[in-house]
Design a protein around this motif. Structure first.
Motif, PDB file in Angstrom:
ATOM      1  N   VAL A  94      31.310 -87.967 -25.215  1.00 24.06           N
ATOM      2  CA  VAL A  94      31.241 -89.121 -24.304  1.00 24.06           C
ATOM      3  C   VAL A  94      32.059 -90.306 -24.807  1.00 24.06           C
ATOM      4  CG1 VAL A  94      29.013 -88.508 -23.312  1.00 24.06           C
ATOM      5  CG2 VAL A  94      29.094 -89.923 -25.370  1.00 24.06           C
ATOM      6  N   THR A  95      32.630 -90.189 -26.011  1.00 30.71           N
ATOM      7  CA  THR A  95      33.434 -91.318 -26.522  1.00 30.71           C
ATOM      8  C   THR A  95      34.908 -91.170 -26.153  1.00 30.71           C
ATOM      9  OG1 THR A  95      33.963 -90.287 -28.631  1.00 30.71           O
ATOM     10  CG2 THR A  95      31.870 -91.477 -28.508  1.00 30.71           C
ATOM     11  N   LEU A  96      35.284 -90.011 -25.529  1.00 32.61           N
ATOM     12  CA  LEU A  96      36.696 -89.850 -25.146  1.00 32.61           C
ATOM     13  C   LEU A  96      37.102 -90.918 -24.139  1.00 32.61           C
ATOM     14  CD1 LEU A  96      37.185 -86.000 -24.595  1.00 32.61           C
ATOM     15  CD2 LEU A  96      38.336 -87.427 -26.278  1.00 32.61           C
ATOM     16  N   PRO A  97      38.332 -91.441 -24.242  1.00 33.53           N
ATOM     17  CA  PRO A  97      38.774 -92.393 -23.215  1.00 33.53           C
ATOM     18  C   PRO A  97      38.922 -91.690 -21.869  1.00 33.53           C
ATOM     19  CG  PRO A  97      40.582 -91.820 -24.706  1.00 33.53           C
ATOM     20  CD  PRO A  97      39.352 -91.168 -25.260  1.00 33.53           C
ATOM     21  N   GLY A  98      38.750 -92.430 -20.785  1.00 36.20           N
ATOM     22  CA  GLY A  98      38.869 -91.844 -19.446  1.00 36.20           C
ATOM     23  C   GLY A  98      40.289 -91.373 -19.188  1.00 36.20           C
ATOM     24  N   ARG A  99      40.410 -90.401 -18.285  1.00 38.53           N
ATOM     25  CA  ARG A  99      41.752 -89.951 -17.902  1.00 38.53           C
ATOM     26  C   ARG A  99      42.353 -90.970 -16.942  1.00 38.53           C
ATOM     27  NH1 ARG A  99      39.037 -85.232 -16.637  1.00 38.53           N
ATOM     28  NH2 ARG A  99      38.895 -83.871 -18.438  1.00 38.53           N
ATOM     29  N   PRO A 100      43.581 -91.416 -17.221  1.00 32.39           N
ATOM     30  CA  PRO A 100      44.169 -92.397 -16.297  1.00 32.39           C
ATOM     31  C   PRO A 100      44.339 -91.767 -14.921  1.00 32.39           C
ATOM     32  CG  PRO A 100      45.801 -91.635 -17.893  1.00 32.39           C
ATOM     33  CD  PRO A 100      44.492 -91.044 -18.303  1.00 32.39           C
ATOM     34  N   ARG A 101      43.936 -92.525 -13.883  1.00 29.53           N
ATOM     35  CA  ARG A 101      44.082 -92.008 -12.521  1.00 29.53           C
ATOM     36  C   ARG A 101      45.330 -92.596 -11.917  1.00 29.53           C
ATOM     37  NH1 ARG A 101      39.949 -92.589  -8.175  1.00 29.53           N
ATOM     38  NH2 ARG A 101      38.791 -94.097  -9.403  1.00 29.53           N
ATOM     39  N   ARG A 102      46.081 -91.764 -11.239  1.00 29.67           N
ATOM     40  CA  ARG A 102      47.247 -92.290 -10.540  1.00 29.67           C
ATOM     41  C   ARG A 102      46.774 -93.223  -9.438  1.00 29.67           C
ATOM     42  NH1 ARG A 102      52.751 -90.243 -10.239  1.00 29.67           N
ATOM     43  NH2 ARG A 102      53.012 -88.949 -12.072  1.00 29.67           N
ATOM     44  N   GLN A 103      47.410 -94.371  -9.327  1.00 31.15           N
ATOM     45  CA  GLN A 103      46.999 -95.279  -8.277  1.00 31.15           C
ATOM     46  C   GLN A 103      48.232 -95.889  -7.646  1.00 31.15           C
ATOM     47  OE1 GLN A 103      44.634 -97.776 -10.805  1.00 31.15           O
ATOM     48  NE2 GLN A 103      46.249 -99.294 -10.944  1.00 31.15           N
ATOM     49  N   PHE A 346      58.374-100.660 -10.715  1.00 29.23           N
ATOM     50  CA  PHE A 346      57.117-100.984 -10.058  1.00 29.23           C
ATOM     51  C   PHE A 346      56.106 -99.855 -10.237  1.00 29.23           C
ATOM     52  CE2 PHE A 346      59.913-104.049  -8.266  1.00 29.23           C
ATOM     53  CZ  PHE A 346      59.115-105.147  -8.028  1.00 29.23           C
ATOM     54  N   ALA A 347      56.095 -99.269 -11.471  1.00 32.38           N
ATOM     55  CA  ALA A 347      55.172 -98.161 -11.726  1.00 32.38           C
ATOM     56  C   ALA A 347      53.743 -98.674 -11.766  1.00 32.38           C
ATOM     57  CB  ALA A 347      55.516 -97.500 -13.041  1.00 32.38           C
ATOM     58  N   ALA A 348      52.836 -97.834 -11.244  1.00 28.81           N
ATOM     59  CA  ALA A 348      51.450 -98.271 -11.092  1.00 28.81           C
ATOM     60  C   ALA A 348      50.848 -98.794 -12.383  1.00 28.81           C
ATOM     61  CB  ALA A 348      50.613 -97.127 -10.550  1.00 28.81           C
ATOM     62  N   LEU A 349      50.938 -98.015 -13.451  1.00 26.19           N
ATOM     63  CA  LEU A 349      50.135 -98.347 -14.612  1.00 26.19           C
ATOM     64  C   LEU A 349      50.761 -99.383 -15.533  1.00 26.19           C
ATOM     65  CD1 LEU A 349      48.754 -94.805 -15.193  1.00 26.19           C
ATOM     66  CD2 LEU A 349      47.492 -96.817 -14.485  1.00 26.19           C
TER      67      LEU A 349
END
Ligand code: 2U9
Length: 360
Positions: A94-103, A346-349
């Protein structure tokens, strides 16, 4: 009693080696069930003489208890092992960082609108908004463009369809954001300082024109606003927007029906190796139109031109975005193609959101 050791060995070994609960149950029935080997031995006790029966009975009961205890222990062991296996298989960090979501990403036109709005807000301009479907009085007549004026043709207007017998005045898709400022003056009066950013429509479509584009217009009306104020405001805007220490603007005499005098404004720049630099060089690039608001336009909006005067200007937001971010192609805007937008940074992240400030 004979054979108890052999029975003991057989069942305790069997229990120790049982791989699941079903195997344990089979062993339990074979040893302790109604017809199990231990139960049969119990029955044999009845035929024994009392002294032998006591010893054999005690030994049989001990064996029965031992087998029973071994069955329980093995059952618990199997349950523990099954839980261990499950815990291993279902282990989750549960300590893993979240997976980045494309937005999605903020659109260059939206970003530039925010930037322009912030710069003019610092100079005391509020934002005014109005309808995109306008009546022809607000879009043309009030701006000193009467019905037969050639500027009406130049604007390549989209007219709204009219049902037969419709007596309302003709409506158009606004060809500029100027009617927003007519409405702002009519409702707020003077003095007034507003900008009007927004969508405008002209029937035009080629490499450099799209039927919908974005303008920002500005208006400052007070008792003694002059072209000098216009010049300072535009210089200040360009310096801030293009993020350079100084800019040089050139005012060229021009003509618009709604301003008198009118000027087109060029900015000093250089253009080398496909790279545009603002603020230096020996080239001039047209960036906007401007002038002193025509007295007839003030009067149409209910502002007395003998008491009030001021300047107005207009520029294309899409073009500003292309210049600032080096976007050479309208496809980046109008196909909403994220690959184009990313290509131009203009990349999302890697983009801050507008809420986080305009810190690009
Ligand atoms: C009111 C009075 C006057 C707005 C102005 C221009 C000059 C101009 C063009 C720039 C590029 C349109 O997007 S573009 O094609 N605009 O040159 N606009 S003065 O004048 C106004 C506006 C509102 C009440």
């Amino acid at each position: 009693m004979d054979g108890l050791d052999a029975l003991k060995g057989k069942y305790l070994d069997g229990i120790a080696g049982a791989g699941d609960e079903a195997a344990l149950e089979e062993l339990r029935v074979a040893a302790l069930g109604k017809k199990g080997e231990i139960s049969l031995k119990m029955r044999e006790l009845g035929q024994m003489d009392p002294s032998a029966r006591q010893a054999a009975g005690a030994a049989l009961n001990r064996l029965k208890d031992e087998i029973d205890a071994a069955l329980r222990a093995r059952k618990a062991g199997l349950a523990d092992a099954a839980l261990d296996a499950r815990l291993k298989a279902e282990w989750l960090d549960v300590t893993l960082p979240g997976r980045p979501r494309r937005q999605g990403t903020i659109h260059p036109v939206s970003q530039v609108t925010e930037e322009v709005t912030a710069i003019f807000a610092d100079m005391g301009f509020a934002v005014a908004e109005g309808p995109q479907i306008e009546d022809d009085w607000h879009n043309f007549d009030a701006l000193n463009i009467p019905p037969e004026h050639p500027a009406r043709q130049e604007h390549d207007t989209f007219f709204m369809a009219r049902a037969e017998g419709d007596t309302r005045p003709p409506h158009v898709l606004r060809t500029h954001t100027s009617p927003v400022q007519i409405r702002a003056m009519a409702s707020q009066g003077a003095p007034i300082r507003v900008i009007a950013p927004g969508r405008v429509y002209r029937m035009d479509m080629d490499q450099t024109h799209t039927p919908m584009f974005h303008q920002v217009e500005g208006l400052a009306i007070d008792r003694d606003i002059s072209m000098a104020n216009l010049k300072w405001v535009l210089e200040e805007f360009c310096r801030s927007f293009f993020e350079v220490d100084s800019v040089e603007l050139r005012f060229r005499a021009s003509h618009f029906p709604f301003t008198e005098p009118s000027a087109e404004v060029d900015i000093r720049c250089s253009w080398e190796g496909g790279q545009l630099k603002i603020g230096e060089g020996d080239k001039w690039m047209e960036i906007l139109g401007s002038g002193m608001v025509h007295p007839k336009v003030l009067a149409a909006a209910g502002v007395d031109p003998t008491e009030w005067q001021g300047f107005a200007f207009g520029m294309g937001i899409d073009r500003l975005a292309m210049l600032k971010y080096g976007i050479p192609d309208l496809r980046a805007f109008f196909e909403s193609d994220l690959r184009w937008l990313r290509h131009y940074g203009f990349a999302a992240l890697d983009m801050p959101t507008v809420a986080g400030g305009l810190s690009r």
